[in-house]
Every structure is written in structure tokens, then in C-alpha cells.
Motif scaffolding. Structure first.
Motif, short mmCIF file in Angstrom:
data_model
loop_
_atom_site.label_atom_id
_atom_site.label_comp_id
_atom_site.label_asym_id
_atom_site.label_seq_id
_atom_site.Cartn_x
_atom_site.Cartn_y
_atom_site.Cartn_z
N CYS A 675 20.01 -37.58 41.12
CA CYS A 675 20.92 -36.85 40.23
C CYS A 675 21.14 -37.65 38.95
CB CYS A 675 22.26 -36.60 40.92
SG CYS A 675 22.11 -35.91 42.59
N GLU A 676 21.21 -36.94 37.83
CA GLU A 676 21.49 -37.55 36.53
C GLU A 676 22.44 -36.65 35.77
OE1 GLU A 676 17.80 -39.49 34.66
OE2 GLU A 676 16.95 -38.03 36.06
N GLY A 677 23.47 -37.26 35.16
CA GLY A 677 24.42 -36.46 34.40
C GLY A 677 25.09 -35.42 35.26
N GLU A 682 15.31 -31.35 42.40
CA GLU A 682 14.89 -30.78 43.68
C GLU A 682 14.87 -31.87 44.76
OE1 GLU A 682 13.93 -27.29 45.63
OE2 GLU A 682 14.29 -27.53 43.49
N PRO A 683 15.43 -31.59 45.95
CA PRO A 683 15.43 -32.60 47.02
C PRO A 683 14.01 -33.01 47.41
CG PRO A 683 16.91 -30.77 47.55
CD PRO A 683 16.13 -30.36 46.35
N GLU A 688 6.50 -40.64 50.07
CA GLU A 688 5.54 -40.66 48.97
C GLU A 688 6.13 -40.01 47.72
OE1 GLU A 688 3.76 -41.38 52.68
OE2 GLU A 688 4.85 -39.57 52.07
N ALA A 689 6.79 -38.87 47.90
CA ALA A 689 7.40 -38.19 46.75
C ALA A 689 8.51 -39.02 46.15
CB ALA A 689 7.92 -36.82 47.18
N LEU A 690 9.29 -39.68 47.00
CA LEU A 690 10.37 -40.54 46.51
C LEU A 690 9.80 -41.73 45.76
CD1 LEU A 690 13.38 -41.33 46.38
CD2 LEU A 690 13.10 -42.44 48.60
N ARG A 691 8.73 -42.33 46.32
CA ARG A 691 8.11 -43.49 45.68
C ARG A 691 7.61 -43.13 44.29
NH1 ARG A 691 4.05 -44.62 49.22
NH2 ARG A 691 5.50 -45.82 50.49
#
Length: 701
Positions: A675-677, A682-683, A688-691
Motif C-alpha cells: 500500500c502507498e498513500g 492488487e494482493p 515470486e510475485a512479492l520478490r
């Protein structure tokens, strides 16, 4: 066993009842010292005498010199006792007093340092200042005896003028304080100017900035690391790497027992001022850990770990809190504990091993420091030496480590430098932050465990019954209302500790301290934090500190930590406090941006926007733990991690952060929310996607 007559001190003064190691060092001087307090001020008023104020700290070399030359001298003591009320202050216990009168000394003389010597009227107004005074006048420097005699005569003959000048000085100091609060619009232009200032003063040969003496100032490197990350600027990273490499290679790093000394007296980082301070080692550990995160060069991880080896071995109390410093001197000689002759090395290692060690670590018969040797790796690292001589690097490192251990055991038999074993909240906050960051970066929970012990000690033993934080603990006594630095640094440490452990209580403690910080220190009229709380002792001026010198200022660290805390707690008002700190002091920072590197880092964080990374999952799920490790290891200077465990284990954090209710697992899988601001992407449900997301290059919006 009875003391012999020789062992009974000839003199004992009022400092004997104090806890400060520095004050106790002077408790048997013939000078009739008083600690700072009403008894001394009442005496000065009733006897109509000026106050001789001497400020220093226990590991200060020139403080020791002036004590031996002057304060242990009966003739100097007689002059002081007859004509002055003498007060000793430990600057580490009372940084408020030190900051106030150091600012006056710098304004009057153009320089500062310790020991700090200030002459005051009985109502604490300064009228004369300097630093070290030799006993006798020589080499154009007025001596203690002449200075004291001249001021005694002026006080007797022209007291009214001296008092009037003291009043004028206080007025000027008050006006100067208002100028520190010089607001402006913080923007990228100032960030770039700060970078270019460092670029222009960078030493391309030995790293660091400017010439001798050279100070580590790790917050400069933290700013440059973040700058390189945000702007993809390789030159910024080059400056960081070169400085980290050369500081480690030099004698400022203790190649036998680990840890870093205070600063280098030369441009090569070879000859240190041998005292070791907790705050330097804390911030340097963070700088080396960031270097590792950015580059994956394992040498930086090893250097950071060696700092912790030193601190946990030599600077940790039985209860787990951290001591303040080790002296430069032993047996009255600066550096004696740390240096070696070549013959000593041969005696310890034997001839063959000695040759190998001496060739690597610059040990020669003539020496590199006053006829003796400071072990160092200038100009070559062990890997370069192995390559040059066609040696197996691993075998060389193994041999050198065996030699180091033998030399360490030998050195341990020497008379050790004195240790200042007081516990300071601010400095402990820094080391808690460093250990917690190491636990995350290196995935070694033992470092978080050490940080937990220190944090719990402070929470249990260094707060008043009403919860007010205190600044110093020693010998069973906690004292002095904590200063802005104590709050800012401890909040930083607790935030890092929460991210390392996932224990909600540390985030709760940070929030509690944040509320006290704002209530006690905030300037409602001009913005920014005062150095002392509104419930603190009223001095002649209530100061604000903003310069990021040997340590970053409390205001800069507060801006940095409050912005991160605001992102975690979704507190827009708290973010506004961080923004106002940066705005309040931007005009001051514009005059010399490199002097405000931590403020620039905080401002860059606000421009960039804080990321909030929420990881939801089951504690026992290996994928959840892999996700946590992925975020903890990444270099994310403007991100905060929230660990949202499923079920009862996550109840405490959900209670503290209600917005987590809708950030649970997706389809029973460990899930990451970035999250930003206050808006979430999207969760993500794979490591791998997080990395890929956390290692993506960042750019300003």
C-alpha cells in the motif's frame, strides 16, 4: 582488609555522591566541584562568585589531560575554590546543558569541543568560554592560571558590566534560536543539492568526505544509499562503497577485537582517536547492513556482525542493556591497549605466522604510530593480497583468523581502557534499531533477541511510574527526564524491533512514546521539537537541535520515524507532524545541505511516499515465513512491514491497527498487500510475485 593510608584519597568533593563515571573521575580532585544544581547556584549567589562550568565525558582524552594538568593541581584548585563556584557536567547525562553552552562557545570562539569551559554569572548566563586550557600560558594559548586570575580581577572590578554582557548574550542566543526555525518548501532540488555537496567533498582515494580529521557520519552514507536507490545513481553508491571499504581497512576499525573508534586523525582512516562510542558502532552497523542489502557483498554483512560481536561481548550489561563508551586511554596513554610492536607479534605468533600476519596488516619494525603499529589493511584487502601472491584466499583468511584470535587473547591480558557503563536511552535505541535490522537482513533471530532484552530493560527500568521516559540508568538508578533524542531514537528502535519480531507490544510502545513526544516537545508556534520537554528543567534558553553532526538530530530522526509510523497506523495527522518538521527546518538546511543528511533522508522519504507492506498468513505456513523473510532482507528504505498473523496470534496487531481487518489471507493462502498513500495494490499470493515487487526500481512520482 583495611585500606592503607596511601589508599585513602586526600580530597573528596561533592561529586562523590553522583552516578556518572565522568563526575566520579573528578570526585577526589582538590577542586571543590559541585554537580549542576540548586546547591551550587545558591552558593554562587550568596558568595557573589562567578561559576566555573566544565563539561566533558568519561572517555574524552583532552578532558583527562586538563584534569591531570589543572584540576589535580593544588594551586589551580586553590584559585578556583577561593574565587569561583565550580560545576562539573557529564555532557552525555545532560546534553541540554552541553548543547546550550556549546552553542555559545562556538558563537564566541568559532570552534567547540570537549572539555567545554564556560564562565557564568550566578544566574547561569555565560560571559566567557573556551575548550581545553593548558595550566600555563604557552604557544599563544592562554593558560588556566592566567585566565582564572584575569576573570577574577574583572569580576571584582567590573562586575556590573560582566552581568550586563551576560544578559546581552542570552538575548542574542534567544534570537539565534528563532533563526534555526527557518521554514521553506522542501523539494527534490534540495535533495539533489545535498548529493552534489557530498560529491564535491568526496575523497576519491580513501573515501569519506573532506580531509583530516575524518568522522564516519554513517547517516551521510544512509542518505547516499537511499539516493542511489531512488534515482538509480551509481556514483552515490560508489561513494558509499568506497567509504565503507576504506573505513574497514583502516585503523579506525579494530582488526583484533572489532568495533570502530570515534574518528580518524588522518585522511587514510589509519590513526584513530581510540575511544569507542556505542552510537558510532550502532549507526555504522546500519550503514554496513544497508551496503549488504544493496549489493549482496557478504563482506559488509561480516563487518556488521563483527560490530555486534564487540558490542555483545564488551558493551552489554548483565541485564542486556548497552553501555556507552570505552576510553581512548589506558595507563594514561592514548591507544596503548590497541597497538603492537613487531616483536610482540612474533612473541605471540611465532616467526612464520608473524611474517604472514605482518605482511597483511602493515606491521613493521619502525611502526606506523609513535614507534608502534596499528593493524590495518591499507592499501590492500585480504582478497587482493591473496591474488597478488597467488595464495588460496580461504586458507589465508583461516590463518589470519587464527592469528587474530591469539593476538586478541594476548591483548586481553593488558590493562583495559576504562568503560563508561551508564545506559543512555537514545544510544540504546540506536543499537536496538541496528540489531533488529541485522536480525531481518541476515535472518538471524539471535540479534532480535538481544534487541528485545535491551528494549525490555528500558521499558521496565527507565520510565517513571507515570510512564515518562528517563535518559540515563546506572548503578540501580534511572534519572533525568528524557530528551527529544531519547524519544526519537527509541521509537526508531522499537519500530525496527516490531518488524523483526512481529510482536505488537513494540509497535504499541512506539505509539505510546510518539504521543509523549508530541505532547512534551512540540513547538505549537513555529513547529519542530524542542530538545527538552516542557516538564524539564528551565535553562536560560530552550533550544532546538537540527544539525546532523556526529549523531543525527532528534528532529531529523523524529521526522524519519514519525513518517514511517504514520504509514503503519494510517494516521494522516501524524504524517503532517513529520512534514512540518521538514518544512520548519528547510530554510536552515538550504544553507549547507550536507550538514542535514538525516533531514534530507526524511524529506526524501516524504517525497517518495511510505510503502506499507502487510503480510497475512498462518504462523506455521512456510510460504508465509518465506514472504516475511523476503521483505525483511530487501533494501526498502521507505517501507514498513506489518505482520498480520491469522487467528488469535494476530489479535493484538488487529486491535492496534483496525484497518488490517480487511487484509487477511486470500483463498487461504499467505497474502501480501503493498500500500502507498493509503491505497493498496492488487494482493500477491506467491513469494515470486512479492520478490519481483519489492526489488523493483523506485522512482519519484
Amino acid at each position: 582488609m583495611h585500606e592503607s593510608i596511601e589508599e585513602i584519597p586526600k580530597h573528596t568533593n561533592n561529586l562523590i555522591k553522583e552516578k556518572s563515571p565522568y563526575l566520579l573521575q573528578h570526585a577526589h580532585n582538590p577542586v571543590n566541584w559541585f554537580p549542576w544544581g540548586e546547591e551550587a547556584f545558591t552558593r554562587a549567589k550568596s558568595e557573589n562568585k562567578p561559576i566555573f562550568l566544565s563539561v566533558g565525558y568519561s572517555t574524552c582524552h583532552w578532558c583527562h589531560v586538563m584534569e591531570k594538568e589543572s584540576f589535580e593541581n593544588e594551586v589551580v584548585a586553590q584559585l578556583l575554590n577561593e574565587s569561583y563556584i565550580s560545576i562539573k557536567v557529564d555532557r552525555e547525562e545532560r546534553p541540554d546543558i552541553d548543547n546550550l553552552y556549546m552553542a555559545y562557545c562556538q558563537a564566541l570562539t568559532g570552534q567547540g569541543g570537549w572539555p567545554l569551559t564556560v564562565l557564568l554569572t550566578p544566574d547561569q548566563k555565560p560571559f566567557y568560554a573556551g575548550t581545553y586550557f593548558p595550566k600555563e600560558t604557552k604557544y599563544g594559548r592562554i593558560g588556566m592560571m592566567d585566565m582564572l586570575s584575569q576573570i577574577r580581577d574583572k569580576w571584582t572590578e567590573d562586575r556590573e558590566n560582566i552581568v550586563r554582557s551576560g544578559d546581552d548574550i542570552v538575548e542574542r542566543m534567544n534570537r539565534q534560536q528563532t533563526k534555526i526555525t527557518k521554514s521553506g518548501q522542501f523539494g527534490e532540488e534540495l535533495v539533489h543539492r545535498g548529493y552534489k555537496t557530498f560529491q564535491s567533498s568526496f575523497d576519491e582515494v580513501y573515501g569519506g568526505f573532506g580531509g583530516a580529521p575524518k568522522f564516519p557520519t554513517p547517516h551521510h552514507l544512509m542518505f547516499l544509499s537511499a539516493y542511489s536507490h531512488v534515482y538509480q545513481e551509481p556514483e552515490a553508491l560508489h561513494m558509499v562503497h568506497k567509504t565503507l571499504d576504506h573505513m574497514y581497512s583502516g585503523g579506525i576499525y579494530d582488526h583484533i577485537g572489532f568495533g570502530f573508534s570515534r574518528y580518524s586523525t588522518d585522511e587514510k582512516w589509519l590513526v584513530p582517536h581510540f575511544e569507542k562510542m556505542l552510537y558510532d558502532n550502532s549507526l555504522l552497523a546500519i550503514a554496513y547492513l544497508d551496503g549488504y542489502r544493496l549489493t549482496s557483498e557478504t563482506k559488509y554483512a561480516h563487518i556488521a556482525e563483527s560490530i555486534f560481536t564487540y558490542v555483545l561481548r564488551d558493551m552489554t550489561s548483565p541485564e542486556g542493556a548497552f553501555y556507552s563508551a570505552e576510553d581512548a586511554d589506558s595507563e594514561g596513554v592514548e591507544g596503548k591497549f590497541y597497538v603492537f610492536t613487531r616483536d610482540e607479534i612474533e612473541e605471540v605468533l611465532g616467526l612464520e605466522e608473524m611474517h604472514k600476519y605482518c605482511n597483511v596488516y602493515d606491521i613493521t619494525p619502525e611502526g606506523n604510530f609513535e614507534g608502534k603499529n596499528i593493524p590495518n589493511l591499507i592499501p590492500f584487502s585480504t582478497s587482493e593480497i591473496a591474488e597478488q601472491r597467488d595464495l588460496n584466499e580461504l586458507a589465508l583468511r583461516t590463518d589470519l583468523e587464527e592469528a587474530r584470535q591469539k593476538l586478541f587473547d594476548y591483548r586481553e591480558q593488558r590493562v583495559h581502557p576504562s568503560k563508561d557503563d551508564k545506559v543512555l536511552t537514545a544510544w540504546n535505541g540506536m543499537m536496538i534499531a541496528a540489531l533488529a535490522r541485522a536480525s531481518q537482513t541476515l535472518q538471524k533471530p539471535e540479534y532480535a533477541q538481544a534487541a528485545v532484552k535491551a528494549a525490555d530493560f528500558i521499558w521496565e527500568h527507565m520510565r517513571r511510574e507515570d510512564g515518562r521516559l528517563l535518559a540515563r540508568y546506572r548503578d540501580g538508578e534511572a534519572a533525568y527526564s528524557a530528551y527529544v533524542d531519547d524519544y526519537a531514537y527509541l521509537i526508531w528502535g522499537l519500530q525496527e524491533l516490531y518488524e523483526a519480531t512481529g510482536l505488537a507490544k513494540y509497535l504499541q510502545q512506539a505509539i505510546t512514546l510518539k504521543e509523549q513526544l508530541i505532547a512534551l516537545f512540540w513547538d505549537e508556534e513555529q513547529g519542530g521539537f524542542y530538545f527538552t520537554g516542557q516538564d524539564g528543567e528551565a535553562l536560560i534558553t530552550r533550544t532546538k537541535e537540527i544539525y546532523d553532526g556526529a549523531m543525527p538530530s532528534g528532529n531529523s530522526v523524529a521526522a524519519w520515524t514519525l513518517a514511517k509510523l504514520a504509514a503503519v497506523t494510517q494516521d494522516i495527522e501524524l504524517r503532517q507532524y513529520a512534514e512540518q518538521i521538514v518544512t520548519t527546518f528547510t530554510g536552515t538546511a538550504e544553507q549547507y545541505p550536507a550538514g542535514y543528511s538525516m533531514l534530507l533522508l526524511a524529506g526524501l522519504q516524504l517525497l517518495q511516499g511510505n510503502q506499507e507492506i502487510v503480510l497475512a498468513g498462518k504462523v506455521e505456513d512456510i510460504h508465509f515465513q518465506e514472504m516475511i523473510a523476503e521483505v525483511q532482507k530487501a533494501y526498502l528504505p521507505f517501507a514498513s512491514l506489518i505482520i498480520h498473523a491469522d487467528g488469535t496470534s494476530g489479535e493484538a496487531i488487529r486491535e492496534l491497527l483496525p484497518h488490517l481487518q480487511d487484509k487477511g489471507m486470500q483463498q487461504s493462502q499467505a497474502t501480501a498487500y503493498i500500500c502507498e498513500g493509503f491505497v493498496c495494490h492488487e494482493p500477491l499470493t506467491t513469494v515470486e510475485a512479492l520478490r519481483e515487487s519489492v526489488h523493483r526500481p523506485v522512482h519519484l512520482k
